[in-house]
Design an enzyme around this catalytic site. Structure first.
Site, PDB file in Angstrom:
ATOM      1  N   ASP A  12       0.859  -1.181   0.000  1.00 17.51           N
ATOM      2  CA  ASP A  12       0.000   0.000   0.000  1.00 17.51           C
ATOM      3  C   ASP A  12       0.898   1.235   0.000  1.00 17.51           C
ATOM      4  O   ASP A  12       1.788   1.365   0.848  1.00 17.51           O
ATOM      5  CB  ASP A  12      -0.889   0.025   1.248  1.00 17.51           C
ATOM      6  CG  ASP A  12      -2.010  -1.014   1.157  1.00 17.51           C
ATOM      7  OD1 ASP A  12      -2.159  -1.622   0.080  1.00 17.51           O
ATOM      8  OD2 ASP A  12      -2.714  -1.219   2.159  1.00 17.51           O
ATOM      9  N   ASP A 131     -13.749  -6.438  -6.503  1.00 15.38           N
ATOM     10  CA  ASP A 131     -13.989  -6.587  -5.062  1.00 15.38           C
ATOM     11  C   ASP A 131     -15.359  -7.227  -4.917  1.00 15.38           C
ATOM     12  O   ASP A 131     -16.364  -6.632  -5.319  1.00 15.38           O
ATOM     13  CB  ASP A 131     -13.977  -5.214  -4.366  1.00 15.38           C
ATOM     14  CG  ASP A 131     -12.577  -4.599  -4.356  1.00 15.38           C
ATOM     15  OD1 ASP A 131     -11.599  -5.345  -4.546  1.00 15.38           O
ATOM     16  OD2 ASP A 131     -12.472  -3.374  -4.179  1.00 15.38           O
TER      17      ASP A 131
END
Lengths: 253, 207
Positions: A12, A131
């Protein structure tokens, strides 16, 4: 057969820095994307995924600079995702040295984007990210905008459509499992993997070595992505690969 | 200072390739990305990365260059073709039935998915089994892993040109070499240590 399953750490990136990372003993700066990427390459990572989680999207230059710096030093496939909204974003990231770009919400809003990009620069550049969450209707549905927005779209149908529109591979994140360390959603992975011809990357839920094996064996995934188990050194990439190898899975060692 | 040209014909991950070459060259050589035939002619070595479909690749080449001149260029100095840069050196590609450059005698065929048992594209790391001894593979262990992304593979009746094989569903040719030309199906620029070594051997190659 020398077809190996890929192990992919996900980093990230917030404002040009690796977040959620812990200090590897032998690198000076755990927040430096170049140092962390180099370390993962040495450990045997098969690819790297950089996810831009910068909250403010006014300035995309930071992630482009990050990609450029990493691509100058690390020579394994590099996928970049997070906030990619159109063809120009894709081109800019590829030009900076990314090999693949992950597209998620933008593809749901404009599915033709997948056809446009892949016909111009090739399928291999595009990772279509989904997702998905199991809903009370008994099917998995697609969520966008970091999981905040329910679209009502059937995830399995969407995966097939992305395959047909030319995506090079699919990154499937189970929102039910993401962050739980309870294991991947192997039913979801298997359902998608048996319906598409392109490679599937499993994401969301890795907590143990067995989970990685299950994603490959039960979920039929071609690659396994994980973030925290690598960042927090719960397992090293070497350990994952040794374990998979001993269980009869082909890996690059 | 010698110069290495990476051919830019509007497709492919030319930037990744140029970055990897610059990394192994250090300051002794200059790496340029170019679509000027004059510039490419004046360089010491040529690298031709390729991606995308065969027909599109040939059309783009035809639009940017004179193909006769381009074929001459390939035969003159150390030349490295990568991925589609290997496939279009063959006589013919089954992908969109495309006539290619015919530098190597042979065809390009699609990998059989064996009823969905094999995922396409072949994307990931596979072993490269070298069958030819050559300075280009110095210090690269046999059966080293390289990174692949492709759905088609080359075949040739000219056994002497074959440098290596790889298995994915079937055993296919993963690199060819003759005279001043090396052409590889895998991506050395994305194959970590082994890939960088191959690029470095190419840089040091004296034909």
């Amino acid at each position: 057969m020398s077809y190996t399953k890929r192990i992919i750490p996900c980093l990230d990136i917030d404002d040009g820095r690796v977040v959620k990372g812990v200090n590897f003993v032998d690198i000076k700066d755990a927040g430096d994307p170049v140092e962390v990427a180099k370390k993962y390459d040495l450990m045997g990572a098969d690819e790297l995924v950089f996810l831009d989680i910068t909250a403010t999207h006014q300035d995309r230059k930071t992630i482009v600079n990050t990609v450029e710096n990493v691509a100058n030093e690390v020579f394994i496939p590099l996928t970049v995702g997070g906030g990619v909204s159109g063809y120009n974003d894709v081109l800019t990231l590829l030009k900076a040295g990314a090999d693949k770009v992950a597209i998620n919400s933008a593809a749901v809003e404009n599915p033709d984007l997948i056809n446009e990009v892949t016909s111009k620069i090739g399928s291999q550049c595009i990772v279509a990210a989904i997702d998905a969450k199991f809903t009370s209707d008994g099917i998995w549905k697609v969520f966008t905008h970091g999981g905040r927005k329910e679209t009502g779209i059937d995830a399995l149908e969407w995966a097939k459509e992305l395959n047909d529109r030319g995506a090079g591979e699919l990154l499937i994140t189970s929102m039910d499992r993401d962050g739980t360390k309870d294991g991947f959603d192997n039913n979801l992975l298997k359902a998608i993997s048996s319906e598409v011809t392109i490679p599937v990357i499993a994401s969301g839920g890795a907590g143990t070595l067995k989970h990685m094996l299950d994603a490959v064996k039960l979920g039929m995934a071609d690659a396994v992505l994980a973030a925290s188990i690598f960042h927090y050194e719960i397992f090293s990439i070497e350990e994952v690969k040794e374990y998979l190898k001993n269980e009869g899975v082909s890996v690059r060692i | 200072m010698s110069k290495i040209s990476v051919i830019d014909y509007g497709m492919g991950n030319i930037h990744s390739v140029a970055k990897a070459l610059q990394k192994v060259c250090g300051k002794e050589h200059k790496v340029v990305i170019s679509n000027s035939i004059k510039e490419i002619k004046s360089s010491d070595k040529i690298v031709f990365p390729g991606q995308g479909a065969a027909r599109l690749c040939m059309d783009n080449l035809r639009n940017k260059f004179n193909l006769v001149e381009f074929r001459e260029l390939i035969s003159q100095k150390p030349f490295l073709g990568i991925c589609m840069g290997l496939q279009i050196l063959m006589t013919f590609s089954e992908e969109d039935n495309t006539e290619c450059l015919d530098i190597f005698n042979g065809r390009v065929e699609q990998i059989q998915s064996s009823n969905g048992q094999i995922k396409l594209p072949h994307m990931g790391w596979s072993k490269v089994n070298f069958t030819k001894d050559h300075s280009l593979r110095d210090q690269i262990g046999n059966d080293s892993f390289f990174y692949f992304v492709h759905s088609y593979y080359v075949s040739t009746p000219s056994r002497e040109d074959i440098m290596s094989f790889t298995e994915y569903g079937c055993k296919f040719i993963s690199s060819l070499q003759k005279d001043n030309i090396l052409a590889v199906q895998f991506h050395p620029e994305k194959s970590s240590t082994a890939g960088l070594k191959l690029l470095s051997n190419f840089i040091n190659w004296r034909v």
